[in-house]
Write a protein that holds these residues in place. Structure first.
Motif, PDB file in Angstrom:
ATOM      1  N   ARG A  10      38.818 -35.113  31.529  1.00 17.16           N
ATOM      2  CA  ARG A  10      39.632 -34.560  30.448  1.00 17.16           C
ATOM      3  C   ARG A  10      41.069 -35.027  30.572  1.00 17.16           C
ATOM      4  O   ARG A  10      41.559 -35.277  31.677  1.00 17.16           O
ATOM      5  CB  ARG A  10      39.603 -33.022  30.466  1.00 17.16           C
ATOM      6  N   ARG A  11      41.743 -35.128  29.446  1.00 15.39           N
ATOM      7  CA  ARG A  11      43.178 -35.411  29.464  1.00 15.39           C
ATOM      8  C   ARG A  11      43.882 -34.176  29.999  1.00 15.39           C
ATOM      9  O   ARG A  11      43.701 -33.069  29.487  1.00 15.39           O
ATOM     10  CB  ARG A  11      43.687 -35.733  28.060  1.00 15.39           C
ATOM     11  N   ALA A  12      44.682 -34.356  31.034  1.00 13.31           N
ATOM     12  CA  ALA A  12      45.373 -33.212  31.629  1.00 13.31           C
ATOM     13  C   ALA A  12      46.332 -32.562  30.642  1.00 13.31           C
ATOM     14  O   ALA A  12      46.513 -31.341  30.652  1.00 13.31           O
ATOM     15  CB  ALA A  12      46.127 -33.652  32.884  1.00 13.31           C
ATOM     16  N   GLU A  13      46.928 -33.356  29.775  1.00  7.75           N
ATOM     17  CA  GLU A  13      47.944 -32.833  28.872  1.00  7.75           C
ATOM     18  C   GLU A  13      47.396 -31.772  27.927  1.00  7.75           C
ATOM     19  O   GLU A  13      47.973 -30.694  27.786  1.00  7.75           O
ATOM     20  CB  GLU A  13      48.558 -33.967  28.058  1.00  7.75           C
ATOM     21  N   ASP A  14      46.252 -32.050  27.262  1.00 10.58           N
ATOM     22  CA  ASP A  14      45.744 -31.129  26.238  1.00 10.58           C
ATOM     23  C   ASP A  14      44.289 -30.746  26.417  1.00 10.58           C
ATOM     24  O   ASP A  14      43.726 -30.013  25.597  1.00 10.58           O
ATOM     25  CB  ASP A  14      45.939 -31.737  24.844  1.00 10.58           C
ATOM     26  N   GLY A  15      43.623 -31.226  27.467  1.00 10.01           N
ATOM     27  CA  GLY A  15      42.239 -30.863  27.728  1.00 10.01           C
ATOM     28  C   GLY A  15      41.223 -31.630  26.910  1.00 10.01           C
ATOM     29  O   GLY A  15      40.020 -31.344  26.990  1.00 10.01           O
ATOM     30  N   LYS A  16      41.644 -32.597  26.121  1.00  6.65           N
ATOM     31  CA  LYS A  16      40.713 -33.356  25.291  1.00  6.65           C
ATOM     32  C   LYS A  16      39.704 -34.099  26.172  1.00  6.65           C
ATOM     33  O   LYS A  16      40.057 -34.727  27.146  1.00  6.65           O
ATOM     34  CB  LYS A  16      41.460 -34.364  24.417  1.00  6.65           C
ATOM     35  N   THR A  17      38.406 -34.005  25.785  1.00  6.38           N
ATOM     36  CA  THR A  17      37.346 -34.644  26.553  1.00  6.38           C
ATOM     37  C   THR A  17      37.403 -36.166  26.399  1.00  6.38           C
ATOM     38  O   THR A  17      37.436 -36.683  25.276  1.00  6.38           O
ATOM     39  CB  THR A  17      35.971 -34.143  26.100  1.00  6.38           C
ATOM     40  N   ILE A  18      37.421 -36.870  27.536  1.00  8.61           N
ATOM     41  CA  ILE A  18      37.342 -38.331  27.542  1.00  8.61           C
ATOM     42  C   ILE A  18      35.884 -38.754  27.624  1.00  8.61           C
ATOM     43  O   ILE A  18      35.429 -39.607  26.880  1.00  8.61           O
ATOM     44  CB  ILE A  18      38.158 -38.905  28.710  1.00  8.61           C
ATOM     45  N   TRP A  19      35.136 -38.131  28.535  1.00  9.28           N
ATOM     46  CA  TRP A  19      33.680 -38.294  28.599  1.00  9.28           C
ATOM     47  C   TRP A  19      33.106 -37.106  29.354  1.00  9.28           C
ATOM     48  O   TRP A  19      33.811 -36.433  30.108  1.00  9.28           O
ATOM     49  CB  TRP A  19      33.267 -39.616  29.243  1.00  9.28           C
ATOM     50  N   SER A  20      31.805 -36.833  29.132  1.00  7.94           N
ATOM     51  CA  SER A  20      31.156 -35.679  29.757  1.00  7.94           C
ATOM     52  C   SER A  20      29.664 -35.935  29.899  1.00  7.94           C
ATOM     53  O   SER A  20      29.028 -36.483  28.991  1.00  7.94           O
ATOM     54  CB  SER A  20      31.392 -34.419  28.918  1.00  7.94           C
ATOM     55  N   ILE A  21      29.092 -35.560  31.061  1.00  9.79           N
ATOM     56  CA  ILE A  21      27.670 -35.749  31.341  1.00  9.79           C
ATOM     57  C   ILE A  21      27.086 -34.408  31.785  1.00  9.79           C
ATOM     58  O   ILE A  21      27.508 -33.861  32.817  1.00  9.79           O
ATOM     59  CB  ILE A  21      27.454 -36.803  32.437  1.00  9.79           C
ATOM     60  N   ASP A  34      34.670 -44.311  32.090  1.00  7.96           N
ATOM     61  CA  ASP A  34      33.722 -43.985  31.027  1.00  7.96           C
ATOM     62  C   ASP A  34      32.508 -43.203  31.510  1.00  7.96           C
ATOM     63  O   ASP A  34      31.659 -42.817  30.699  1.00  7.96           O
ATOM     64  CB  ASP A  34      33.260 -45.263  30.302  1.00  7.96           C
ATOM     65  N   GLY A  35      32.379 -42.953  32.809  1.00  6.01           N
ATOM     66  CA  GLY A  35      31.281 -42.168  33.338  1.00  6.01           C
ATOM     67  C   GLY A  35      29.976 -42.908  33.498  1.00  6.01           C
ATOM     68  O   GLY A  35      28.972 -42.318  33.925  1.00  6.01           O
TER      69      GLY A  35
END
Length: 697
Positions: free
Chosen positions: A569-580, A618-619
């Protein structure tokens, strides 16, 4: 280093601007390249401050002071423009660590190195004073170690010798413990004030601790005015030279020329800054600095190619960049995020340290057979719950207190009591934060002695970053979170905890970075990010795990979480970059994704009964390997060419080749939960109170 943004200059005088090194309250500092291809550091006053007469005068004074000193011991000023809306100062770009960083990472200097350092600094003070100036802020952070010797930076508060102080009585802009008594009292500060600071610098360089210390700034300043310096650890041969620098009466302090003559290092010290671990570190930084300015830069400002170029520089390795006259230095670490999720270049190998172990080669072991431990198992704590290497020690915390073992042989160096089997956190300047008698206590890593304390009803240390330490407090349960400035010990903020604690046990874990404090765990397994400056909740991720918190992991502006999903997640706003998603629902210390471990661009994590290596950007998986049983969520460790993971409580720790996932050997010495940590080409294993140090390939 950051790419140029809208409003940033492309050229200042003869200097082409490449990127932003840092910024502060007065302005920005840019990396530039002159017409001859040399790197320069350029400090630019903010436009809104250029119209402030007081700030503008200070900036002009800084430029003139730096230009006035002709000495090989200071970074040369290459140019300055002090008129108009964008005043700037261009100085030499120094690639090297500060003295503060060197002592923190490599430990105190030996006597020969201290003599060479002191003689060089004394000669530099002669040159500064000959120019009619007093530096007034000589300290380890303002001394850069280069292959040509020590260089003094930051003339931001330098004053003409006949001038008065900048501050009112009772205040001081200088770092506590380095300013002389007359500066603390707001009196006139002349050249002897710099001699006092030189003595404090040499004491720190030789012992790794300040000559004047205390529980808070006021206590330190009181000791400077009324007490005596602690020189008990100073080598006897240096004592007659250093001690007179601290004379309370400035007239009784020796002149710099006398100090330089008394220290006179041997001729063999000429190449001191080019050999050993320190010389290797400096050479590596210089090589990276050359790369920064040698690469071609696209001309179009703001173009994608330019952004990619600068992002690549940010990930090109590790190099300390110092701007003299700007009073700032930056450590550019590799592994920064590339544009659009593309991986940045690989990190440069870390500089070796004196206590690092030798890695095994193919002839040193047989595949499938574990090698002989480097040391141990030694009894550390019957209920040890925390294990962390810090410099040349490995710290173990348990019911009996905090115990420091030497990484080289496992022998106990010191033991201090702490409360609640508390987690601890390493701080800058050789300190570690823990809890004792319901107060936050900073312990000197070298001696085990408490250096300062703060707060009340402190239950647990959560995390620390470059400026603050974060704790949980409460009368009987963790109900509040607090942040303390570790340099002033001042309370920065105090807020109600945003994460309810499971059964009042304090099961959330935390990490700090990129301006955020991220907590994970509690009754509902939430992840919550707070603004590290204010304590305000910035974002929340509900039900990321169940009850037992896992430590978040920071890399640049990204935070990684295990639990019900492996998430970036982006530390600034919590936006998900990737998730598994995890294979199954996490429960307690098993199931779900483990705490991820980062190693350059690689990320290692366990999902129930399998471990995988993934690209952290990218996970995507590089390899996946099944394990024999459910693995603990806290036992993945990477060190050298290996990744270690606990297969199950009765199977032991399996060591894998980190590039392929192939098993190398398994280590087991009984039944129970494992804790593991790696540093200095060793993996430290804790089980049933027994600590063992294992070698790595």
């Amino acid at each position: 280093m950051k790419p140029l943004a809208a409003g940033d200059p492309v050229r200042l005088g003869p200097h082409r601007i490449l990127g932003v090194l840092g910024e502060g309250g007065m302005g920005k500092v840019y990396l530039g390249r002159d017409d001859a291809g040399r790197p320069v550091a350029i400090k630019v006053l903010l436009p809104e401050l250029a119209h402030d007469p007081g700030m503008a005068r200070r900036f002009v004074r800084e430029a003139r002071a730096a230009q006035a000193v002709a000495s090989p011991g200071v970074a040369r000023v290459l140019g300055a423009w002090t008129d108009g809306e964008r005043p700037w100062i261009a100085t030499e770009f120094l690639a090297g660590p500060t003295l503060a960083e060197t002592v923190e990472r490599l430990g105190p200097l030996d006597e020969t190195a201290v003599r060479a350092l002191g003689a060089a600094l004394a000669r530099t003070l002669q040159d500064i004073h000959a120019a009619g100036l007093v530096h007034r802020d000589l300290k380890p952070g303002n001394i850069v170690l280069t292959s040509a010797g020590p260089r003094v930076i930051d003339f931001g508060i330098a004053r003409p010798e006949h001038g008065l102080t900048l501050t009112a009585t009772g205040t001081s802009p200088v770092t506590p413990g380095y300013g002389p008594p007359e500066q603390v009292l707001g009196q006139r500060v002349g050249p002897p004030g710099d001699v006092f600071a030189l003595g404090a610098v040499l004491a720190y360089a030789s012992t790794g601790r300040r000559a004047y210390d205390g529980a808070d700034v006021a206590a330190v300043q009181y000791r400077v005015v009324h007490g005596a310096p602690d020189l008990s650890a100073l080598p006897p041969a240096l004592l007659p030279v250093v001690a007179p620098c601290f004379a309370r009466d400035s007239a009784h302090r020796p002149a710099p020329a006398r100090i330089a003559a008394a220290l006179a290092p041997p001729k063999s010290a000429r190449n001191l800054w080019r050999r050993g671990p320190l010389g290797d570190d400096i050479a590596r930084r210089e090589a990276e600095a050359r790369k920064l300015v040698a690469a071609p830069v696209p001309e179009a400002t703001g173009a994608p190619g330019r952004r990619r170029f600068l992002a690549g520089l940010a990930g090109a390795g590790t190099v300390a960049v110092t701007a003299a006259g700007g009073g700032a230095w930056w450590l550019l670490r590799g592994g920064g995020d590339g544009e659009g999720g593309r991986p940045a270049e690989k990190e440069a190998a870390p500089a070796p340290r004196p206590w690092d172990a030798k890695r095994l080669n193919a002839a040193d072991h047989r595949d499938g057979e574990p090698p002989t431990p480097l040391w141990g198992p030694f009894t550390a704590h019957r209920l040890g719950r925390w294990l962390q290497p810090v410099r040349d020690l490995v710290l173990v915390a348990g019911k009996e207190g905090l115990r420091a073992l030497r990484v080289t042989d496992g022998q106990v160096k010191w033991v201090v009591r702490n409360d609640h089997q508390s987690h601890s956190a390493a701080l800058p300047n050789g300190l570690v934060a823990t809890v004792f008698e319901d107060r936050l206590v900073a312990v000197d890593v070298g001696t085990g002695k408490p250096r300062w304390s703060a707060g009340e009803h402190v239950l647990r240390v959560l995390a620390a970053d470059e400026s603050a330490v974060y704790v949980a407090t409460g009368e009987s349960a963790e109900t509040r979170l607090c942040a303390f400035d570790f340099s002033t010990r001042a309370l920065l903020w105090d807020v109600r905890t945003p994460i309810p604690q499971a059964y009042g046990r304090g099961d959330s874990r935390a990490a700090a970075g990129s301006g955020r404090l991220v907590l994970f765990g509690g009754d509902e397994g939430n992840a919550v990010a707070l603004d590290a400056r204010t304590g305000r909740t910035v974002w929340r991720q509900p039900r990321q795990g169940i009850a037992v918190g896992l430590p978040p992991v920071f890399s640049g502006s990204t935070v990684y979480l295990g639990g019900s999903s492996l998430t970036a997640r982006r530390a600034e706003d919590g936006k998900t970059i990737w998730s598994i998603p995890a294979k199954g629902k996490p429960f307690g210390y098993v199931g779900g994704w483990s705490t991820p471990v980062l190693d350059g661009d690689a990320l290692y994590a366990v999902d129930e009964d399998r471990i995988s290596r993934r690209n952290r950007h990218d996970g995507k998986a590089d390899w996946t390997r099944p394990l024999d049983g459910l693995a603990s969520t806290n036992s993945v460790t990477v060190q050298g060419g290996m990744v270690w993971v606990s297969e199950s409580n009765d199977k032991g720790m399996i060591a894998l080749d980190k590039a392929t996932g192939a098993p190398v050997w398994t280590w087991s010495n009984g039944f129970g939960e494992w804790l593991a940590a790696g540093a200095g080409n060793r993996v430290f294993l804790l089980r049933d109170g027994q600590v063992t140090a294992m070698p790595v390939t």
